[in-house]
Design a protein around this motif. Structure first.
Motif, PDB file in Angstrom:
ATOM      1  N   ARG A 234     -35.625  45.995 102.310  1.00 43.08           N
ATOM      2  CA  ARG A 234     -36.736  45.338 101.629  1.00 43.08           C
ATOM      3  C   ARG A 234     -36.827  43.853 101.987  1.00 43.08           C
ATOM      4  O   ARG A 234     -37.810  43.190 101.652  1.00 43.08           O
ATOM      5  CB  ARG A 234     -36.573  45.466 100.114  1.00 43.08           C
ATOM      6  CG  ARG A 234     -36.708  46.899  99.618  1.00 43.08           C
ATOM      7  CD  ARG A 234     -36.496  46.999  98.131  1.00 43.08           C
ATOM      8  NE  ARG A 234     -37.530  46.232  97.442  1.00 43.08           N
ATOM      9  CZ  ARG A 234     -37.349  45.660  96.257  1.00 43.08           C
ATOM     10  NH1 ARG A 234     -36.208  45.759  95.628  1.00 43.08           N
ATOM     11  NH2 ARG A 234     -38.330  44.985  95.696  1.00 43.08           N
TER      12      ARG A 234
ATOM     13  N   LYS B 240     -34.627  41.559 100.859  1.00 43.97           N
ATOM     14  CA  LYS B 240     -34.180  40.811  99.685  1.00 43.97           C
ATOM     15  C   LYS B 240     -32.662  40.716  99.703  1.00 43.97           C
ATOM     16  O   LYS B 240     -31.989  41.500 100.343  1.00 43.97           O
ATOM     17  CB  LYS B 240     -34.622  41.526  98.410  1.00 43.97           C
ATOM     18  CG  LYS B 240     -36.089  41.869  98.378  1.00 43.97           C
ATOM     19  CD  LYS B 240     -36.737  41.246  97.200  1.00 43.97           C
ATOM     20  CE  LYS B 240     -38.194  41.676  97.137  1.00 43.97           C
ATOM     21  NZ  LYS B 240     -39.108  40.660  97.421  1.00 43.97           N
TER      22      LYS B 240
ATOM     23  N   ARG C  92     -32.963  41.956 109.071  1.00 42.51           N
ATOM     24  CA  ARG C  92     -32.714  43.017 108.094  1.00 42.51           C
ATOM     25  C   ARG C  92     -31.756  44.061 108.652  1.00 42.51           C
ATOM     26  O   ARG C  92     -30.854  44.530 107.955  1.00 42.51           O
ATOM     27  CB  ARG C  92     -34.026  43.699 107.700  1.00 42.51           C
ATOM     28  CG  ARG C  92     -34.984  42.803 106.974  1.00 42.51           C
ATOM     29  CD  ARG C  92     -36.271  43.526 106.678  1.00 42.51           C
ATOM     30  NE  ARG C  92     -37.290  42.603 106.211  1.00 42.51           N
ATOM     31  CZ  ARG C  92     -38.407  42.973 105.655  1.00 42.51           C
ATOM     32  NH1 ARG C  92     -38.674  44.258 105.488  1.00 42.51           N
ATOM     33  NH2 ARG C  92     -39.282  42.087 105.256  1.00 42.51           N
TER      34      ARG C  92
ATOM     35  N   GLN D 253     -31.813  46.953  99.607  1.00 43.57           N
ATOM     36  CA  GLN D 253     -32.250  45.559  99.489  1.00 43.57           C
ATOM     37  C   GLN D 253     -32.417  44.918 100.871  1.00 43.57           C
ATOM     38  O   GLN D 253     -33.334  44.135 101.076  1.00 43.57           O
ATOM     39  CB  GLN D 253     -31.263  44.755  98.640  1.00 43.57           C
ATOM     40  CG  GLN D 253     -31.269  45.140  97.171  1.00 43.57           C
ATOM     41  CD  GLN D 253     -32.609  44.905  96.509  1.00 43.57           C
ATOM     42  OE1 GLN D 253     -33.490  45.757  96.525  1.00 43.57           O
ATOM     43  NE2 GLN D 253     -32.771  43.745  95.927  1.00 43.57           N
TER      44      GLN D 253
END
Length: 153
Positions: free
Chosen positions: A136, A138, A8, A133
């Motif tokens: 998160r 995603k 991430r 995003q």
């Protein structure tokens, strides 16, 4: 399956590339609202690298594209976000060329400044959406751009 935190963060860092190229569009807006200059701090190391190294932006593009996007050992999530950031950056480079070649002779008219501010705010919204995003875990689904990324991967 949950995306690991390191993926991430790496994906999040990729969006500094389009952000660094979107900053010049907001020059007149940051003159009006000096508090917006804080938004340039995350991209400052990248801007300095691109200015200090000849063809720094192009070298960075090649390294990211060849070492990350085209490397099947890099996780898909990281490759997706890096390629999406690269494509967004390419759009900004083309827009910057258009501004310099077509709109520069018009000078700093109200229409040109408004158009540049619109590009700046659009990039700000897209990068902020992508960062949220990424945090998160995603995929930041940006219409047309994400489809192009999926076709390449």
């Amino acid at each position: 399956m949950a995306i690991p935190i390191w993926q991430r963060l790496v994906a999040l860092l990729a969006y500094l590339l389009p952000w660094s190229d979107g900053l010049p569009f907001g020059r007149s807006l940051t003159n009006l609202f000096p508090a917006l200059q804080w938004l340039s701090l995350p991209a400052l190391p990248l801007v300095m690298l691109e200015q200090a190294v000849p063809f720094g932006g192009f070298i960075l593009f090649l390294v990211l594209f060849l070492a990350v996007v085209r490397n099947p050992q890099v996780p898909y999530y990281v490759r997706f976000n890096v390629l999406q950031a690269i494509l967004l950056d390419i759009v900004l480079v083309v827009a910057s060329l258009a501004f310099n070649l077509v709109l520069a002779p018009l000078g700093g008219t109200f229409a040109v400044r408004t158009l540049a501010n619109t590009v700046f705010l659009g990039v700000l919204v897209l990068v902020f959406f992508a960062l949220v995003q990424c945090l998160r875990g995603k995929e930041a689904d940006i219409p047309t751009l994400s489809e192009a990324v999926r076709m390449q991967l």
